[in-house]
Structures are given as C-alpha cells and as structure tokens.
Design an enzyme around this catalytic site. Structure first.
Site, PDB file in Angstrom:
ATOM      1  N   LYS B  26       0.864  -1.184   0.000  1.00 22.41           N
ATOM      2  CA  LYS B  26       0.000   0.000   0.000  1.00 22.41           C
ATOM      3  C   LYS B  26       0.898   1.230   0.000  1.00 22.41           C
ATOM      4  CE  LYS B  26      -3.732   2.061   2.709  1.00 22.41           C
ATOM      5  NZ  LYS B  26      -4.370   2.135   4.044  1.00 22.41           N
ATOM      6  N   GLY B  56      -9.945  -2.665   1.683  1.00 24.46           N
ATOM      7  CA  GLY B  56      -9.540  -1.324   2.079  1.00 24.46           C
ATOM      8  C   GLY B  56      -8.258  -0.847   1.431  1.00 24.46           C
ATOM      9  N   LYS B  93     -11.490   9.735   3.599  1.00 25.68           N
ATOM     10  CA  LYS B  93     -10.036   9.610   3.570  1.00 25.68           C
ATOM     11  C   LYS B  93      -9.539   8.558   2.596  1.00 25.68           C
ATOM     12  CE  LYS B  93      -8.320  10.399   8.134  1.00 25.68           C
ATOM     13  NZ  LYS B  93      -8.378   9.899   9.518  1.00 25.68           N
ATOM     14  N   LYS B 102       1.921   4.319   8.680  1.00 26.56           N
ATOM     15  CA  LYS B 102       0.634   3.979   8.077  1.00 26.56           C
ATOM     16  C   LYS B 102      -0.104   5.230   7.603  1.00 26.56           C
ATOM     17  CE  LYS B 102      -3.406   1.167   8.859  1.00 26.56           C
ATOM     18  NZ  LYS B 102      -3.364   0.351   7.639  1.00 26.56           N
ATOM     19  N   THR B 123     -16.875 -14.356   0.195  1.00 29.07           N
ATOM     20  CA  THR B 123     -15.524 -14.644  -0.317  1.00 29.07           C
ATOM     21  C   THR B 123     -14.422 -14.289   0.674  1.00 29.07           C
ATOM     22  OG1 THR B 123     -15.198 -12.444  -1.266  1.00 29.07           O
ATOM     23  CG2 THR B 123     -16.363 -14.030  -2.635  1.00 29.07           C
ATOM     24  N   GLU B 135     -13.379  -3.309  13.922  1.00 27.95           N
ATOM     25  CA  GLU B 135     -13.833  -1.927  13.711  1.00 27.95           C
ATOM     26  C   GLU B 135     -15.304  -1.764  14.103  1.00 27.95           C
ATOM     27  OE1 GLU B 135     -12.095   0.779  13.078  1.00 27.95           O
ATOM     28  OE2 GLU B 135     -10.258   0.177  12.043  1.00 27.95           O
ATOM     29  N   HIS B 201      -6.672   3.355  17.558  1.00 32.65           N
ATOM     30  CA  HIS B 201      -5.767   3.838  16.521  1.00 32.65           C
ATOM     31  C   HIS B 201      -4.653   4.728  17.079  1.00 32.65           C
ATOM     32  CE1 HIS B 201      -9.183   2.316  14.304  1.00 32.65           C
ATOM     33  NE2 HIS B 201      -8.486   2.355  13.186  1.00 32.65           N
TER      34      HIS B 201
END
Lengths: 315, 315
Positions: B26, B56, B93, B102, B123, B135, B201
């Site tokens: 990412k 995500g 975001k 991150k 899946t 979350e 977080h």
C-alpha cells in the site's frame, strides 16, 4: 544563504531543503524526495507550515507534497520568478508532469499565504522574465486592454530593469495578479471548464513537453497565443491590425512567435488531449479583440495547418 | 470474471485492471501503477468514473490515484471485505503508507458513491471477517452499547455464517456504518482532532506496521483496544466488569487481546507519533463505559508498561 539569514534574523527555527528542479524533473520522484525531507523534518499536521521559496516548478512540486503529507499540511508560497508571481503563485492548483503530460497529476490545494516580493526578480535572467511576461500578456489579451497598452509602452523597459526601480513594474505585476484572481476566484475548483485563462494553454502544454527542455513555459504559451491569434484572424474573429499589434508586442517582449516545434500533427494531438481534459469539449478560447475571448469546440486539422502556414509566412 | 460479466450484462464498456495488493504494497509505487493504467485507459476528467472494487487497501490506493489524476477524477467505491465496508468505505479519507508509517500520505477525497453488498463477504475468510469485526466493536465501545450487546449475542454466529442468511448480519453492518457516519460526517475534514473513532488507533498503526504482514489491521486495532481498556481500568475510568466484558467479546469474535509485538518502547513511540499527527496533543480516547469515551493527553511510559504487564497477566 540570504534566505537562511532572513529566518535566523527573526529567530525562526527552520529546516531547509535546497532543490534544484526544472520542468524535466517536475515529477513524482521529486515529490517523493520532498516527502522524505518532510519525514526527516518531522513536519507536524498543524501549527507549522511548509514554506516553498522558488519558481513555479518548485512551488508545484512542494505543493503536491504538502497536499499529500498527512493528508495535507499548511503550505506557504514565496514565488521568486515573474512567471510564478503572476501564474503558479496565484490560484489553487498544484501539479507535476506524468508520462509526458504536463501537470497530469496534482490537486486543488490552496496555499495558506502567498508572499510576493519583486526584489527576487533581480535574480531572474531576461529570458525567464520574458517567459513570465507571456502570462502577463495572456491576461492582457483575454481581459485587459489597458494592461496591454501599458505593456506596449513600458514592457521592454521593465524587462531591461528587471521590474525594479519604477512604479510601472509593481503596477504591471499587481494588475496581472488582479486579472488572474478575477478569473480564478469565482471558479477556483474549475466546476466551469470554459476558462479564458486557458488561452495559450491549448497547444502550449504539448509544445512545451515535446520540446522539453528547450522551450520555457511562457515561450510555449507565447507560441500557442501567436498561432491562436492567427487562427482567430483567419476566422474573421480578430481584426488583422489587432493581430499585428499582438505579434509586435510579443516580439518587443522578446517572445517567440514561431518555432520549428510547431508541427501540425503534434498540434492536432494537443487539441485532442485538451478536449479530454476539458470534459469532452475543446472550449478553445480565441480572442475577438484585445481584451476579450470567445470559445469554440470545432477546430480541425485543416484550419490548424493553414494557421500554421500563415504564421510561417509572416515570420 | 463475475465482475467483468456484471458490466457486460449491463452493456457497460469498461477497462479492467486487476491488482493484487496487501498492506505491504500500500505505497506510492502501487499508486503510480494505477496512474499508469489511468493513462492507458485515457480516463477523462468528467463524465466517467473510476470504480474501485476490493478491500480497504485497494480502495485507498485507487482513491489516492483518483485524487491525483487530472487533479481529481470521479471515484466510486465497492468495498468487498467487512473491514472496508464498515471502515475504509465510509468517510472521505484515502491514503497510502510511507517510510514505515501507516497512511502517512493521502487526501480527503470523498467517493461520489459507495455501494455496499454483503454478498461479497462470502468470499472473505474468517480471520479477515474477525479483523473487520474489530472496527465494528470499536464503534460499539465508543458510542453504541446496543450494538455491543448485539455482537455479544450474535457475533460468533455472524462470523460462522459470514454475515449471510440472517437479518442480524445486515443490521450489524448498517448500525456500524451509521455509527461511523455519525462520527465522521460533522467533522469530515478533521478540523477537530479529538475524535472518538481514533479509539484503537493510537498504538494500532504502529503495532500493525511493526508486525507487517503478520498482523491484520483489525487485529492491530483489537490489540490497541485491549491495552487501552486495561489502561482505562487502571485509571479507574472503566469498571473492571466492563473491561472483562470487552475482553470476553474480543475473544468470542476471535480477536487477539495480547501479542508478542506489544513492546512498551514501541508503544511509547506510537504515542509520540500519534501526538504529532493529532496536532501536538495526544487526544487519547479511553472508554469510560461501554458506549462512551473521554480524551487524555497525559499518558506516560510507566502507565503504558504497567497496563502492558497487567494485560500479560490476564492472558
């Protein structure tokens, strides 16, 4: 060194990164380099700002980095060239080139402040100053006959004096910025894609990227303007004495009106590219007189070729 | 193939780029890859959209690319994992990792549409589903006792059935999204940096990046939540029976409550990093009961160490 001393004088503790950039290095790699420096400098999310001091390329590269870092940190611009004072330093756009396309990547990311100081222009060479004058001339042609007349009267002298030592220098800069702001402010996010300030920017970006690094941004804009004005004249939109007046002023400002890079095929590609970027229609701004433009979607290859030939004949 | 057929069925002419991404990829390089595809596909500025279908990481990478290409092209999200349905798929975001941090780069770039279809969850493997439930649990702890109770009652069954075949599955997803929206919508651009959704977080991102790729995002959030709850309990903010209830539910949802990667020194660095990102103050959200949080700026190393030891003892 002078800039470092300036911050020292005001007891401001700053981290400095010196970048040597040009249109050829206005890319994601340079953005990444600036982002690494932000990481080293531990740029926080709020309460401190990134200050970009330099020409348009530097302002844009640092602006893209500032827009991305922590999803946006405060960004202050200090343009140091005429071009960046009247163009990149105004408005909300930041961008870098990608895959040979000018400003293909970027954001709308307004600076918190922009500080303009014409003293910097002492350090700008005269070819770069002429390049900046191309954007001033653009604003004059699309909306400000009086600015055009001031350029006719004082342009060569301003160039020679590097905009120092006279009130006209300040006056021209102010008037150019005011014109840009008047065009950009009501349409800051470009909801409206029909924009007079796109004059000089239909063929311009493609000419510039194709001839990189030989032709400066303002020179590419000038070449687009001369071709567009010939085209407007051939269409009967622009009186031929106004065309002459525009081309004369371009020469007086030491801007090119024709160049070997003006190949009709490349120009046709530029039109295709511009139409995609302007939401599917060309929205080509052409002057109807000095100080006004109208928009057209229907430019074809024959017309471009014939304007190109006419321009060659005139030179 | 199913997705290609879907578009074919509706006679939509689409270009498809298949990306295999993970938290480790990412980054800006993946963004650049997507940008190259946009260039190949000739994505126009308006009237067509980029549709991101995936988890995500994919939504974020494509979102960053969409935010940059032509200074922003239309972006539609179709989240396919529980985590992205309740988290990355909500809010404005987009972001990618940079230099080990991150989401250090990105923008606030709202999608034009987000389409949620729980059928995709068939899946998703069960560890990934648990990660998504972290979350959901976060939203429950910071603002929704009733959602917490639903998770206690139905969580393990939903996990087993992959959210198919029952109304509770839909209900939990809707309620989690509604909770996120209620938190995010009034503060979409994060003018306010004191955010209940930052629960999980503070240590989470650092834990996740340090253990990459071993720990999933939701697992890192879970580890942060268990540590934070113990810390809240030691401070006398959270009753010990509520702490037990939270840790019990985490275990029932097959989330980790402790891990070898929880090193107090790393956790202290996480706190420093979070404070920089939250504008100079920590604004650490700690639960005062199930369904409510308060914010604190004064967490020190001793306290983190002692919470860490207590957590180890409990496990």
């Amino acid at each position: 060194v002078a800039i470092k001393n300036y911050f020292k004088h005001y007891s401001m503790d700053v981290h400095v990164l010196i970048l040597s950039l040009s249109e050829s290095s206005k890319d994601l790699d340079s953005v990444r380099r600036v982002l690494r420096a932000f990481e080293d400098f531990q740029v926080p999310r709020r309460r401190q700002a990134v200050i970009a001091v330099g020409g348009g390329v530097l302002l844009d590269v640092v602006g893209v980095a500032a827009s991305l870092y922590r999803r946006g940190v405060a960004y202050v611009r200090v343009p140091t060239t005429l071009l960046s004072i009247v163009d990149a330093g105004v408005g909300a756009k930041v961008g870098v080139n990608f895959e040979g396309h000018k400003n293909r990547l970027g954001s709308f990311y307004p600076a918190q402040h922009t500080f303009v100081d014409r003293t910097f222009l002492r350090t700008v060479d005269s070819r770069q100053l002429s390049s900046g004058l191309a954007e001033v001339l653009k604003i004059a042609i699309v909306r400000d006959l009086e600015l055009f007349e001031i350029l006719e009267q004082h342009g060569p002298k301003l160039l020679e004096q590097k905009f120092q030592a006279s009130d006209e220098g300040l006056h021209v800069i102010r008037r150019a910025i005011r014109g840009m702001l008047a065009e950009l402010a009501p349409n800051l996010w470009e909801q409206e894609l029909q924009r007079p300030v796109d004059f000089g920017h239909t063929f311009g970006p493609t000419i510039e990227m194709a001839a990189l690094p030989r032709i400066l941004h303002g020179e590419a804009v000038a070449l687009d303007m001369s071709l567009s004005c010939v085209l407007a004249s051939q269409r009967g939109l622009l009186a031929s004495f106004e065309l002459d007046r525009i081309l004369d002023l371009m020469r007086a400002l030491r801007l090119p009106v024709v160049d070997s890079s003006l190949d009709p095929c490349i120009l046709q590609n530029a039109v295709t590219d511009a139409a995609i970027h302007r939401g599917g229609s060309l929205r080509f701004p052409l002057p109807t007189r000095i100080g006004a433009v109208a928009f057209f979607d229907d430019i074809n290859f024959t017309e471009i070729s014939s304007a190109h030939s006419a321009l060659l004949l005139r030179s």
